[in-house]
Design a protein around this motif. Structure first.
Motif, mmCIF file in Angstrom:
data_model
loop_
_atom_site.group_PDB
_atom_site.id
_atom_site.type_symbol
_atom_site.label_atom_id
_atom_site.label_comp_id
_atom_site.label_asym_id
_atom_site.label_seq_id
_atom_site.Cartn_x
_atom_site.Cartn_y
_atom_site.Cartn_z
ATOM 1 N N VAL A 29 0.868 -1.177 0.000
ATOM 2 C CA VAL A 29 0.000 0.000 0.000
ATOM 3 C C VAL A 29 0.906 1.229 0.000
ATOM 4 O O VAL A 29 1.755 1.382 0.888
ATOM 5 C CB VAL A 29 -0.931 0.014 1.223
ATOM 6 C CG1 VAL A 29 -1.712 1.321 1.294
ATOM 7 C CG2 VAL A 29 -1.881 -1.184 1.176
ATOM 8 N N GLY A 30 0.725 2.086 -1.007
ATOM 9 C CA GLY A 30 1.555 3.279 -1.134
ATOM 10 C C GLY A 30 0.828 4.541 -0.724
ATOM 11 O O GLY A 30 -0.343 4.526 -0.341
ATOM 12 N N SER A 31 1.519 5.660 -0.828
ATOM 13 C CA SER A 31 1.028 6.929 -0.292
ATOM 14 C C SER A 31 -0.276 7.380 -0.933
ATOM 15 O O SER A 31 -1.090 8.032 -0.270
ATOM 16 C CB SER A 31 2.095 8.012 -0.469
ATOM 17 O OG SER A 31 2.424 8.183 -1.837
ATOM 18 N N ARG A 32 -0.517 7.042 -2.197
ATOM 19 C CA ARG A 32 -1.741 7.501 -2.845
ATOM 20 C C ARG A 32 -2.985 6.837 -2.267
ATOM 21 O O ARG A 32 -4.089 7.398 -2.342
ATOM 22 C CB ARG A 32 -1.684 7.274 -4.360
ATOM 23 C CG ARG A 32 -0.650 8.135 -5.068
ATOM 24 C CD ARG A 32 -0.871 8.138 -6.572
ATOM 25 N NE ARG A 32 -2.155 8.720 -6.929
ATOM 26 C CZ ARG A 32 -2.387 10.026 -7.033
ATOM 27 N NH1 ARG A 32 -1.427 10.896 -6.768
ATOM 28 N NH2 ARG A 32 -3.584 10.462 -7.389
ATOM 29 N N GLU A 33 -2.833 5.644 -1.713
ATOM 30 C CA GLU A 33 -3.978 4.947 -1.123
ATOM 31 C C GLU A 33 -4.201 5.315 0.336
ATOM 32 O O GLU A 33 -5.276 5.046 0.881
ATOM 33 C CB GLU A 33 -3.795 3.433 -1.230
ATOM 34 C CG GLU A 33 -3.931 2.880 -2.627
ATOM 35 C CD GLU A 33 -3.812 1.368 -2.636
ATOM 36 O OE1 GLU A 33 -4.835 0.691 -2.828
ATOM 37 O OE2 GLU A 33 -2.684 0.861 -2.448
ATOM 38 N N VAL A 34 -3.220 5.914 0.975
ATOM 39 C CA VAL A 34 -3.302 6.154 2.415
ATOM 40 C C VAL A 34 -4.497 7.024 2.806
ATOM 41 O O VAL A 34 -5.248 6.659 3.725
ATOM 42 C CB VAL A 34 -1.976 6.742 2.937
ATOM 43 C CG1 VAL A 34 -2.138 7.310 4.348
ATOM 44 C CG2 VAL A 34 -0.890 5.669 2.924
ATOM 45 N N PRO A 35 -4.745 8.182 2.161
ATOM 46 C CA PRO A 35 -5.846 9.030 2.636
ATOM 47 C C PRO A 35 -7.217 8.367 2.577
ATOM 48 O O PRO A 35 -8.093 8.685 3.388
ATOM 49 C CB PRO A 35 -5.781 10.246 1.697
ATOM 50 C CG PRO A 35 -4.371 10.277 1.201
ATOM 51 C CD PRO A 35 -3.984 8.839 1.080
#
Length: 438
Positions: free
Chosen positions: A311-317
């Motif tokens: 899971v990368g930063s674009r999916e975090v929010p």
């Protein structure tokens, strides 16, 4: 399974399977916003499906402290008698925001534009550790007079004439975005917020429903000064963050078949579903519909073997509240799973990276934290079980409970009562699902 008492330690025994048809409480994020925005509307706002929890009850108390009448017609129906955009009044005592980060940050945006007077905001020990400079800085740029205590609570706001700004969020945060947009209702000209990644858009949707001039483009939201707002009716769908522990439990416990009804499926909230789908989970969405202007539907979850993923930063929010549950799912998955770009987890009710890794390691999982995430090496079999210290964080307590259901020996969860912050009936529901499966 008895209901937990204050600061209780509660043991969750393994489940043979998870079955049933259930509904979860109303969405906490939308419930906060309905009460807060309703308080500055003209006329009455009727809220149905209200998600009652310690956090949302703090919001009711906060607006009442500012002179707003809120009638409670049972547990899930409220009538908020709005006082108009500038009708909030400074109370004699500080406004206690308890543990509710959404409340303190959104309320600050509304208070910055009031006609005059001084509003003091405080919180409990946990909330008082969370950063408030991230709202004080844009509000000050808009002309508000805001004082923090070394960038944290207590916080003091004096109403001032505001002007619109263009603000680029340094960190993707729906709470900060919402604070600036709500202040923008009072600001001369246009207020523009740019976000590095998409975050929850409940505020934008509700302001549009109330008649505010809100424009949404990819990565940009703007609002113009408002003369009046009116909501009328708000129907609150089920909270995806409350559904998520049950989704993961039914995925992990063999033989499970669970149906969750009326769940909010706003794509800016349901990142966990995409993550679980990559891992091999069997989650089917059916009976799609709109509830209160939000996409919603029913979920069918069947147990399934999982494989690791990143899971990368674009999916975090869009998965921020569910990332501890991703770590738990990764514990059962074949191979290695990673989370990157989630340093924001360290500024929640606890340091959720550290708390998640410590909880999993206490249960025998190979896990380690990084500066902005974690690495979990999964084993596709039941966990041993053991003891989880929730650290007073409701998300970690629910992780421990789901781990208990999917374990071989059960899990004891310390300070289990903290789940009341978001889901007061969580352990009762877990017990009911166990009884139905027996």
């Amino acid at each position: 399974m008895p209901a937990p008492t204050a600061a209780a330690s509660l043991r969750v025994e393994p489940a043979t399977r998870i079955v049933g048809h259930v509904a979860v409480p109303g969405d906490k994020s939308i419930s906060h916003r309905a009460v807060l925005i309703g308080s500055v509307c003209d006329g009455e706002t009727r809220i149905t499906g209200f998600g009652r929890s310690a956090d949302t009850e703090a919001t009711i108390r906060a607006v009442r402290a500012c002179g707003i009448v809120v009638d409670e017609d049972g547990r899930e129906t409220l009538r908020v008698h709005g006082a108009g955009l500038r009708g909030l009044r400074p109370p004699a005592e500080p406004i206690d925001c308890a543990n509710a980060g959404t409340l303190v940050r959104l309320l600050a945006g509304l208070l910055a534009g009031q006609s005059g007077g001084t509003f003091d905001l405080r919180g409990d020990d946990s909330l008082s550790l969370r950063p408030m400079g991230r709202i004080a800085e844009p509000l000050a740029r808009m002309g508000a007079e805001v004082e923090t205590t070394d960038g944290r609570l207590p916080l003091r706001i004096r109403g001032r004439p505001l002007h619109g700004i263009e603000y680029e969020l340094p960190v993707a945060s729906a709470q900060v975005k919402s604070c600036v947009l709500l202040a923008g209702l009072y600001a001369a000209g246009e207020t523009v917020v740019r976000e590095p990644q998409p975050t929850r858009d409940h505020t934008e949707l509700m302001l549009q429903a109330a008649g505010a001039r809100v424009a949404v483009r990819p990565g940009v939201v703007s609002v113009a000064a408002a003369e009046r707002l009116a909501l009328g009716e708000v129907a609150v769908p089920g909270d995806f963050s409350s559904a998520a522990p049950l989704v993961v439990a039914a995925t992990l416990v063999p033989g499970s078949e669970l149906h969750l009804h009326g769940v909010n499926l706003n794509p800016r909230r349901t990142g966990l579903l995409a993550i679980l789908e990559r891992m091999g989970a069997k989650v089917t969405v059916y009976n799609r519909r709109s509830i209160g202007g939000e996409p919603a539907g029913d979920l069918e979850i069947r147990s399934a073997p999982l494989v690791g993923t990143t899971v990368g930063s674009r999916e975090v929010p869009v998965a921020i509240d569910e990332l501890p549950l991703f770590a738990l799912a990764a514990s059962f998955a074949r191979g290695e799973s990673r989370l990157r770009g989630a340093a924001e987890l360290r500024a929640k009710e606890s340091d959720r990276i550290e708390a998640t890794v410590d909880a999993l390691r206490a249960l025998g999982v190979r896990a380690r934290g990084t500066s902005d995430g974690f690495v979990v090496t999964g084993v596709p079999s039941r966990l041993r079980g053991g003891h989880v210290d929730s650290r007073g964080d409701h998300r970690i307590a629910m992780l421990g409970a789901v781990a208990g259901l999917a374990s071989g020996e059960g899990v004891r969860v310390d300070d289990a009562d903290c789940v009341g912050v978001s889901f007061p009936g969580f352990f009762d529901l877990v017990a009911a699902l166990r009884r139905e499966a027996a």
